[in-house]
Design an enzyme around this catalytic site. Structure first.
Site, short mmCIF file in Angstrom:
data_model
loop_
_atom_site.label_atom_id
_atom_site.label_comp_id
_atom_site.label_asym_id
_atom_site.label_seq_id
_atom_site.Cartn_x
_atom_site.Cartn_y
_atom_site.Cartn_z
N THR A 266 0.87 -1.16 0.00
CA THR A 266 0.00 0.00 0.00
C THR A 266 0.92 1.22 0.00
O THR A 266 1.41 1.63 1.04
CB THR A 266 -0.92 0.02 1.24
OG1 THR A 266 -1.75 -1.14 1.21
CG2 THR A 266 -1.80 1.26 1.24
N LYS B 148 -6.20 2.05 -4.10
CA LYS B 148 -6.04 1.44 -2.78
C LYS B 148 -6.14 2.48 -1.68
O LYS B 148 -6.76 2.24 -0.63
CB LYS B 148 -4.69 0.72 -2.69
CG LYS B 148 -4.42 0.09 -1.32
CD LYS B 148 -5.45 -0.97 -0.97
CE LYS B 148 -5.36 -1.43 0.49
NZ LYS B 148 -4.12 -2.12 0.82
N LYS C 123 -0.68 5.70 8.47
CA LYS C 123 0.14 5.87 7.27
C LYS C 123 -0.71 5.88 6.02
O LYS C 123 -0.57 6.75 5.15
CB LYS C 123 1.18 4.75 7.20
CG LYS C 123 2.14 4.82 5.99
CD LYS C 123 1.68 3.99 4.81
CE LYS C 123 1.72 2.52 5.09
NZ LYS C 123 1.42 1.72 3.86
#
Length: 298
Positions: A94, A169, A238
């Protein structure tokens, strides 16, 4: 075609194990135990990323950050030292779409190819072969890689050019992160006004408020009190931060998204960066003075 996999953690290990069922792999990870687990399933361990590149025509990576991907590609003993002309690197991290496009240009300059193919659905989705894969690549490159991705899952989507997989994503993860927090808040509202937690979940799963958190997180983790999922608050923060930074750079306002980021920062400040993402439910319980989890689990 010889295929390699680098990054055998919670997510990458599950993806590699699924791929190993149909495709013999060359694998590398900093954890010897992780490599041993794949070796027991028939994979060939490699001492370095460079060795994977030397042996393979296609290499998949799944790490925690784009910075780690850069290190695996261009660091000492990295992929760049062993890449052959035409080798394809597929990043399932990711990651940051802007960094992904920089990596593409740098890897292309070596005569190889770089694309993104992150996933959503967690280790259970990987094991079941149903995880969503979002592939960003030129059409001709995607066509070459698609059979390998479909060996992992039947749910493979070509989202556009390189970087678009990571865009998709991040959008998905921001939505999921927001639904998670809102579900905790609304559950506290229902329970604080006399509805049993299991009843509230059951009803909303059949109504218009249904979402992934109610369908999966609550039955598996919250209502059972078994909070550990294996995904930290730091990793969630994050992902959300990458999404909000993408919005900033593209001029898209994120009124709710920015609040979601700050809620996860507050959770980190109170619970610690390495706390499991499901631990955040405790903050909502405290604020509302209700319990969504079984009492005996604290």
């Amino acid at each position: 075609m010889q295929v390699g996999y680098i990054g055998l953690g919670n997510m990458g290990g599950a993806l590699a194990e699924r791929l190993q069922l149909s495709t013999p792999l060359h694998v590398h990870d900093r954890s010897q135990a992780a490599m041993d687990r794949l070796a027991a399933a028939g994979a060939t361990p490699c001492a370095t990323a460079r060795e994977v590149a030397e042996r393979c025509d296609l290499v998949l990576t799944c790490l925690q950050t784009s910075a780690q991907v850069r290190e695996v590609v261009f660091g000492a003993g990295g992929l760049a030292e062993g890449l052959k002309p035409g080798t394809i690197v597929v990043d399932q991290t990711t990651g940051d779409p802007f960094e992904t496009r920089k990596l593409q240009a740098e890897v292309d300059a070596l005569g190889a190819h770089f694309m993104d193919a992150p996933v959503s659905g967690g280790p259970p989705g990987a094991a079941a072969g149903t995880i969503a894969i979002m592939a960003g690549a030129p059409a001709d490159l995607y066509a070459r890689v698609e059979p390998v991705l479909r060996a992992i899952s039947c749910n493979v989507y070509h989202t556009g050019d390189v970087g678009s997989g990571h865009v998709m994503k991040l959008a998905n993860n921001l939505l999921s992160a927001a639904q998670r927090l809102l579900s905790h808040e609304i559950m506290c509202l229902a329970v604080g006004n006399g509805v049993a937690p299991a009843t509230a979940v059951e009803v909303m799963r059949k109504g218009s408020g249904r979402n992934y958190t109610l369908d999966n997180t609550y039955p598996r983790h919250i209502l059972t009190g078994e909070l550990f999922q294996g995904f930290t608050l730091a990793l969630m923060h994050k992902d959300v931060s990458l999404a909000t930074e993408m919005a900033r750079q593209s001029g898209v306002p994120l009124f709710f998204g920015a609040q979601v980021r700050e809620h996860y920062q507050a959770a980190i400040n109170q619970l610690g960066a390495e706390a499991d993402v499901n631990e955040a439910v405790r903050l909502f319980e405290r604020a509302a003075q209700v319990m969504l989890r079984p009492q005996e689990n604290g």
